[in-house]
Write an enzyme that holds these catalytic residues in place. Structure first.
Site, PDB file in Angstrom:
ATOM      1  N   CYS A 150     -28.965-103.381  17.725  1.00 52.57           N
ATOM      2  CA  CYS A 150     -27.749-102.739  17.220  1.00 52.57           C
ATOM      3  C   CYS A 150     -26.965-102.133  18.375  1.00 52.57           C
ATOM      4  CB  CYS A 150     -28.108-101.661  16.206  1.00 52.57           C
ATOM      5  SG  CYS A 150     -26.672-100.738  15.583  1.00 52.57           S
ATOM      6  N   CYS A 182       8.304 -80.328  34.440  1.00 54.28           N
ATOM      7  CA  CYS A 182       9.161 -79.762  35.484  1.00 54.28           C
ATOM      8  C   CYS A 182       8.285 -79.491  36.710  1.00 54.28           C
ATOM      9  CB  CYS A 182       9.795 -78.474  34.964  1.00 54.28           C
ATOM     10  SG  CYS A 182      11.011 -77.740  36.063  1.00 54.28           S
TER      11      CYS A 182
END
Length: 354
Positions: free
Chosen positions: A205, A172
Site C-alpha cells: 500500500c 513593498c
C-alpha cells in the site's frame, strides 16, 4: 533645479504618508502570516525546488558581515530606505530579484508593478515558501505585516492588500534588500534550485511507503501512484482489480547532495518485507508487489547490487522477490491518496527506515 539629495529627502516623507501611513491604515488586517517556525535542523524545500531551510544564526551573521552599512541597517535592523531613491525602483529589465544576503530568489520581474509608493512593488513572490511573514506593531495604531527572507530572515519590507488583481497583494520591498539578476545571466549556486533526481518504489500500500520515505533528509517530495501496467492513467478502482498490471508505487523526488539513491534503496528494504510475493501484510494481489523501477544504469546497478548484498549476507530467511525493472510511465493516484496518513491521522504500520 532641486538637488538630488533634497529630492530624496522630500520623497522620504512618503515613508509616513504613503508606505507606512495611508496604506497601513487601509491594510490594517494582517494579510497572511508565516506558520513555519525556523528550524535549521529540518531540511525544507519549496515547490519551486529551492532549499529554504532556515540558516543557523552564525552563518547569517557571517553573510551579513560582508554587507555595506546601509544594507546591513535595512536587512538586519528592519530599516527602510528613502522613498523613490532605491536603485531597483524603476528597473524594467526582465529577471529575478533575490535576497541580497543569502541569494534566495524572492520575486520575478513579471510580477513587478508600479505602485507609486516609492519602493519596488510585487503582487506575488516566486514561491510563498520563500518569504516569512510576521505582525509588525512597531508603529502605534499602524499594524503591518513584515516581509522577511524565509532562509536567512533578512528584512525585505512590508505586505499590504492594496495591490492589483488577482492577488490584491503589494509586497513593498527595499531595493537594498534585493540583488537583481538579468534574464539569461548565470545565477550563483546559492540562487539556483536544487538539482533533483527521481526514484520509484513499490512496497505494498503506497500510503505507508509515501509517509515513511518523505520523512527522509534530502527528500523533497513523494507522490503516490501507479506504474508498470498496460492501462493508461488507471484509477484506484481499476488498479485494485489486478487487471491493469500496475503496482502501487511512490515517486520520490530527492536531492542527491543530501541523500543518495543507495540510502533510499536501503530505506525501502527496511520499511517493507521484500520476501512476500504479490502482497504486503493484509494487502494481497499483484498491485501490492515489491518492486524497484530504476531510471538509468546507475540506479539499476545500485538496486541489483544491494539485493545481491542482502542475499549474500542472509538477511532474510526467504528469498527476496522484489522486481527490478526499467521505469515505465508514472500515473499519479487520486488526490485523496496523497499524504493520506498525515491528513487522516491513521497509524502507519510501515517501519521507520531513518
Amino acid at each position: 533645479m532641486m538637488p538630488t539629495v533634497r529630492l530624496c529627502s522630500l520623497f522620504a516623507v512618503s515613508a509616513v504618508l504613503g508606505g507606512w501611513g495611508y496604506y497601513s491604515l487601509v491594510s490594517a488586517a494582517p494579510v497572511r502570516l508565516s506558520a513555519r517556525a525556523p528550524d535549521p535542523s529540518t531540511t525544507t524545500y519549496s515547490e519551486a525546488g529551492y532549499d529554504v531551510t532556515p540558516l543557523p544564526r552564525d552563518e547569517v551573521d557571517k553573510l551579513a558581515s560582508k554587507l555595506d552599512e546601509e544594507t546591513f541597517r535595512i536587512t538586519q535592523k528592519a530599516g527602510t530606505e528613502l522613498a523613490f531613491c532605491g536603485n531597483l525602483l524603476d528597473n524594467k529589465t526582465e529577471g529575478v530579484y533575490a535576497c541580497v544576503v543569502c541569494g534566495l530568489p524572492l520575486f520575478s520581474s513579471e510580477h513587478k508593478f508600479t505602485s507609486g509608493t516609492g519602493w519596488p512593488s510585487f503582487f506575488q513572490p516566486v514561491d510563498d515558501a520563500h518569504l516569512s511573514m510576521k505582525a509588525d506593531n512597531s508603529i502605534p495604531l499602524m499594524p503591518r505585516v513584515e516581509i522577511s527572507c524565509a532562509r536567512c530572515d533578512a528584512h525585505m519590507g512590508h505586505l499590504f492588500d492594496d495591490g492589483p488583481a488577482p492577488s490584491n497583494a503589494r509586497h513593498c520591498v527595499n531595493s537594498a534588500s534585493l540583488e537583481f539578476f538579468e534574464k539569461g545571466q548565470e545565477l550563483p549556486e546559492r540562487s539556483r534550485p536544487v538539482e533533483t533526481e527521481i526514484a520509484y518504489f513499490a512496497g505494498g500500500c503506497f500510503w505507508g511507503v509515501e509517509y515513511q520515505l518523505e520523512r527522509g533528509p534530502g527528500v523533497l517530495d513523494v507522490v503516490s501512484g501507479f506504474m508498470q501496467g498496460h492501462v493508461k492513467d488507471p484509477s484506484y478502482e481499476q488498479s485494485i482489480t489486478g487487471d491493469t498490471g500496475h503496482a502501487e508505487t511512490v515517486k520520490v523526488v530527492f536531492d542527491p547532495k543530501r541523500v543518495s539513491y543507495q540510502r533510499l534503496v536501503e530505506a525501502f528494504f527496511v520499511l517493507h518485507d521484500p520476501t512476500q510475493l504479490n502482497r504486503q501484510g493484509p494487502d494481497v494481489g499483484a498491485e501490492y508487489r515489491s518492486g524497484i523501477w530504476f531510471v538509468g544504469e546507475e540506479q539499476e546497478k545500485v538496486a541489483r547490487g544491494y539485493v545481491d548484498k542482502l542475499r549474500a549476507e542472509g538477511s532474510y530467511k526467504r528469498d527476496i522477490v522484489t522486481q527490478i525493472e526499467p521505469a515505465k510511465k508514472f500515473f499519479s493516484a487520486e488526490d485523496y491518496h496523497q499524504d493520506f496518513i498525515v491528513r487522516t491521522g491513521r497509524a502507519c504500520h510501515a517501519k521507520n527506515p531513518w
